[in-house]
Write a protein that holds these residues in place. Structure first.
Motif, PDB file in Angstrom:
ATOM      1  N   ARG A  11       0.814  -1.190   0.093  1.00  0.00           N
ATOM      2  CA  ARG A  11      -0.009  -0.121  -0.011  1.00  0.00           C
ATOM      3  C   ARG A  11       0.960   1.388  -0.102  1.00  0.00           C
ATOM      4  O   ARG A  11       1.836   1.460   0.585  1.00  0.00           O
ATOM      5  CB  ARG A  11      -0.832  -0.077   1.295  1.00  0.00           C
ATOM      6  N   LEU A  12       0.611   2.236  -0.730  1.00  0.00           N
ATOM      7  CA  LEU A  12       1.210   3.546  -0.714  1.00  0.00           C
ATOM      8  C   LEU A  12       0.916   4.375   0.187  1.00  0.00           C
ATOM      9  O   LEU A  12       0.015   4.509   0.537  1.00  0.00           O
ATOM     10  CB  LEU A  12       0.738   4.062  -2.259  1.00  0.00           C
ATOM     11  N   PRO A  13       2.078   4.937   0.978  1.00  0.00           N
ATOM     12  CA  PRO A  13       1.828   5.769   1.878  1.00  0.00           C
ATOM     13  C   PRO A  13       1.286   7.241   1.568  1.00  0.00           C
ATOM     14  O   PRO A  13       1.519   7.372   0.175  1.00  0.00           O
ATOM     15  CB  PRO A  13       3.145   5.942   2.633  1.00  0.00           C
ATOM     16  N   SER A  14       0.621   7.687   2.359  1.00  0.00           N
ATOM     17  CA  SER A  14      -0.019   8.991   1.652  1.00  0.00           C
ATOM     18  C   SER A  14       1.265  10.024   1.597  1.00  0.00           C
ATOM     19  O   SER A  14       2.245   9.779   2.123  1.00  0.00           O
ATOM     20  CB  SER A  14      -0.882   9.477   2.613  1.00  0.00           C
ATOM     21  N   GLY A  15       0.915  11.044   0.920  1.00  0.00           N
ATOM     22  CA  GLY A  15       1.747  12.281   0.672  1.00  0.00           C
ATOM     23  C   GLY A  15       2.487  11.934  -0.873  1.00  0.00           C
ATOM     24  O   GLY A  15       2.068  11.105  -1.555  1.00  0.00           O
ATOM     25  N   PRO A  16       3.298  12.702  -1.202  1.00  0.00           N
ATOM     26  CA  PRO A  16       3.943  13.138  -2.588  1.00  0.00           C
ATOM     27  C   PRO A  16       4.520  11.455  -2.810  1.00  0.00           C
ATOM     28  O   PRO A  16       5.110  10.788  -2.028  1.00  0.00           O
ATOM     29  CB  PRO A  16       5.282  13.945  -2.534  1.00  0.00           C
ATOM     30  N   VAL A 172     -12.582  -1.843  -3.574  1.00  0.00           N
ATOM     31  CA  VAL A 172     -11.907  -1.369  -4.508  1.00  0.00           C
ATOM     32  C   VAL A 172     -10.401  -1.543  -4.289  1.00  0.00           C
ATOM     33  O   VAL A 172      -9.755  -1.284  -3.331  1.00  0.00           O
ATOM     34  CB  VAL A 172     -12.013   0.179  -4.914  1.00  0.00           C
ATOM     35  N   VAL A 173      -9.832  -2.559  -5.104  1.00  0.00           N
ATOM     36  CA  VAL A 173      -8.394  -2.832  -5.100  1.00  0.00           C
ATOM     37  C   VAL A 173      -7.523  -1.928  -6.037  1.00  0.00           C
ATOM     38  O   VAL A 173      -7.642  -2.492  -7.475  1.00  0.00           O
ATOM     39  CB  VAL A 173      -8.065  -4.196  -5.008  1.00  0.00           C
ATOM     40  N   GLU A 220       2.680   9.346 -10.690  1.00  0.00           N
ATOM     41  CA  GLU A 220       2.795  10.024  -9.418  1.00  0.00           C
ATOM     42  C   GLU A 220       1.820  10.820  -8.920  1.00  0.00           C
ATOM     43  O   GLU A 220       1.410  10.952  -7.698  1.00  0.00           O
ATOM     44  CB  GLU A 220       4.250  10.895  -9.267  1.00  0.00           C
ATOM     45  N   LEU A 221       1.403  11.752  -9.839  1.00  0.00           N
ATOM     46  CA  LEU A 221       0.148  12.855  -9.383  1.00  0.00           C
ATOM     47  C   LEU A 221      -1.030  11.959  -9.110  1.00  0.00           C
ATOM     48  O   LEU A 221      -1.487  12.394  -8.062  1.00  0.00           O
ATOM     49  CB  LEU A 221      -0.036  13.599 -10.491  1.00  0.00           C
ATOM     50  N   ALA A 222      -1.526  11.024 -10.013  1.00  0.00           N
ATOM     51  CA  ALA A 222      -2.551  10.176  -9.717  1.00  0.00           C
ATOM     52  C   ALA A 222      -2.423   9.657  -8.579  1.00  0.00           C
ATOM     53  O   ALA A 222      -3.519   9.447  -7.923  1.00  0.00           O
ATOM     54  CB  ALA A 222      -3.106   9.447 -10.948  1.00  0.00           C
ATOM     55  N   LEU A 223      -1.408   8.686  -8.034  1.00  0.00           N
ATOM     56  CA  LEU A 223      -1.294   7.941  -7.101  1.00  0.00           C
ATOM     57  C   LEU A 223      -1.395   8.662  -6.029  1.00  0.00           C
ATOM     58  O   LEU A 223      -2.087   8.456  -4.771  1.00  0.00           O
ATOM     59  CB  LEU A 223      -0.014   7.217  -7.282  1.00  0.00           C
ATOM     60  N   GLU A 224      -0.818   9.941  -5.971  1.00  0.00           N
ATOM     61  CA  GLU A 224      -0.765  10.896  -4.721  1.00  0.00           C
ATOM     62  C   GLU A 224      -2.138  11.334  -4.438  1.00  0.00           C
ATOM     63  O   GLU A 224      -2.731  11.327  -3.459  1.00  0.00           O
ATOM     64  CB  GLU A 224       0.035  12.185  -4.819  1.00  0.00           C
ATOM     65  N   PRO A 232      -7.369   2.965  -1.717  1.00  0.00           N
ATOM     66  CA  PRO A 232      -5.908   3.298  -1.683  1.00  0.00           C
ATOM     67  C   PRO A 232      -5.368   2.652  -2.812  1.00  0.00           C
ATOM     68  O   PRO A 232      -5.837   1.789  -3.581  1.00  0.00           O
ATOM     69  CB  PRO A 232      -5.365   2.728  -0.233  1.00  0.00           C
ATOM     70  N   TRP A 233      -3.951   3.156  -3.141  1.00  0.00           N
ATOM     71  CA  TRP A 233      -3.347   2.596  -4.288  1.00  0.00           C
ATOM     72  C   TRP A 233      -2.373   1.543  -3.771  1.00  0.00           C
ATOM     73  O   TRP A 233      -1.759   1.727  -2.482  1.00  0.00           O
ATOM     74  CB  TRP A 233      -2.497   3.736  -4.985  1.00  0.00           C
ATOM     75  N   HIS A 234      -1.942   0.402  -4.440  1.00  0.00           N
ATOM     76  CA  HIS A 234      -0.865  -0.314  -4.194  1.00  0.00           C
ATOM     77  C   HIS A 234      -0.111  -0.223  -5.352  1.00  0.00           C
ATOM     78  O   HIS A 234      -0.440  -0.183  -6.336  1.00  0.00           O
ATOM     79  CB  HIS A 234      -1.450  -1.893  -4.136  1.00  0.00           C
TER      80      HIS A 234
END
Lengths: 280, 280
Positions: A11-16, A172-173, A220-224, A232-234
């Motif tokens: 899982r992607l941490p929040s933030g940039p 939603v995965v 990167e922008l979309a994921l952030e 969340p994004w993985h």
């Protein structure tokens, strides 16, 4: 000591987001090598199959739960392979796959989320999106297929949409298959070397490849911006195909397990039906 | 001495049909036992997978070929199991499954073939019908869901429709899964014994079971009248699940092989693309 879940590892941490800091050849959560990973995947077949059958059964019995796997990634990142080897472990009766190409004029006219909503999985189903509404902030941004202000407005629209979806019982995965530019070169080269793979090659892939840094930035922008609690994004390192298949399967398993679905109770009188059967 | 094909063994001869003369426990074309049959099925995985990929590739490259598997059979005859174990050997990206329930008023209004046409597989796809337009001459006849004259008119309509379909490049593989009344009793009993299978049980199944002879007769009529050269019927003995899975897989393989599809040629200049890739 409990093992960390695959979801927590991927899982992607929040933030940039800085994709260049994430190694596409890494294998988080798995110590073994290719053969071990392939064996581990085969062992997961019955596990995911059982979980999916519970979801399917619930859907047949009035349950609203369903799961949507959103697969994104650069060309050759392995969306097709993931469907064949990870999604393919499930019963095809409970799976609906939808691939999104460039929208038709009719689809465009109705707003970018219209065709997405049309393709959502029914109750009890696992839906898989091969590309998705994210192309409307990825390709659309990089190739300037929409005005910048329009693209800018879509991130919020996506978050609203996905939040609503999750609230209605759809898990939603979201998975980005993260490959390196070098790995992409090798995979495109393979398609050009092997006549059995010519059909997978599209000269347009090179045009996109030339825009690699722009696409990474758009990702990167979309994921952030769309890395919400509800959806969340993985990021799955995808230079190693066997790891990619294993990781996506594990993510699906963990999300299905979290639904904690039992078998639906009988909505009929079991003993009375046994008697009817015996008399028939 | 060449071995007879599965298609030739399972294809219904023309003329009147007597289902009671066909043994549901037979295993035509296969000498071994359960474990051998299951092993044989696993070995067919890569074979059917390769053939399906050729079909899929052709569909992506302008080919019109596609395959439609029509699965019919009494309740518990194993349509679901066939999809899981035989159809499930193929890449889910190239498979579209459609289950037909009782038609909605809207579907009814448009004529019985309308919803069938809506659900036909696209080029390159393997479509699977879990029940089909045949219910409109089976359940419709037995349960008197349409006037007798209307039902009578449908056999010709089906033959016209299937003939047109085959002529347009769709391989039509029609399979009746043939089980015995005793086997059905055992399978229904299992659903009533095992709480994990309650959701598969429907009290209406007993109502249909009481009409067993009428359904067998309706099947015999449909099999006889719609056993055309363009779209012949196959009867697969289905009391043994492992044989059923193996036989349907072999039928699919033989029909895919008959298409004799190579890999689509490049529609681009291979050397020029190699140079573009190298420069990217």
């Amino acid at each position: 000591m409990t093992q960390p879940t695959w979801s927590s590892l991927l899982r992607l941490p929040s933030g940039p987001v800085d994709l260049s800091a994430l190694d596409p050849r890494a294998t988080p959560g798995f110590d073994g090598r290719k053969a071990d990973g392939q064996a581990a995947l085969q062992e997961l077949g019955p596990v995911i199959s059982d979980l999916q059958e519970r979801l399917f059964a619930a859907g047949r019995s009035g349950g609203v739960e369903r799961l949507l796997l959103v697969l994104q990634g650069m060309d050759t990142s392995g969306k097709g392979g993931t469907m064949r080897h990870a999604v393919g472990l499930m019963d095809p009766q409970g799976v609906s796959i939808r691939a999104f190409k460039a929208p038709t004029p009719d689809e465009r006219r109705r707003g970018f989320l219209w065709r997405i909503r049309q393709a959502l999985p029914d109750a009890g189903q696992v839906g898989v999106f091969d590309r998705s509404h994210y192309e409307d902030v990825l390709a659309a941004r990089v190739r300037k297929l929409a005005r910048p202000a329009v693209v800018e407005s879509r991130y919020d629209a996506i978050n609203d949409f996905e939040g609503e979806l999750a609230a209605s019982g759809c898990v939603v995965v979201k998975v980005m298959l993260h490959i390196s530019a070098g790995e992409q070169r090798d995979r495109l080269a393979e398609r050009l070397e092997n006549p059995a793979k010519y059909w997978k090659y599209n000269p347009g892939d090179i045009d996109d490849r030339k825009l690699w840094p722009d696409f990474q930035q758009a990702y990167e922008l979309a994921l952030e911006r769309c890395n919400t609690g509800a959806a969340p994004w993985h990021v799955v390192p995808a230079d190693r195909k066997w790891y990619r298949n294993l990781a996506v399967t594990q993510l699906l398993i963990e999300h299905l397990q979290a639904l904690d679905l039992g078998w639906p109770p009988a909505d009929f009188d079991v003993e009375a039906e046994k008697a009817r059967l015996a008399a028939s």
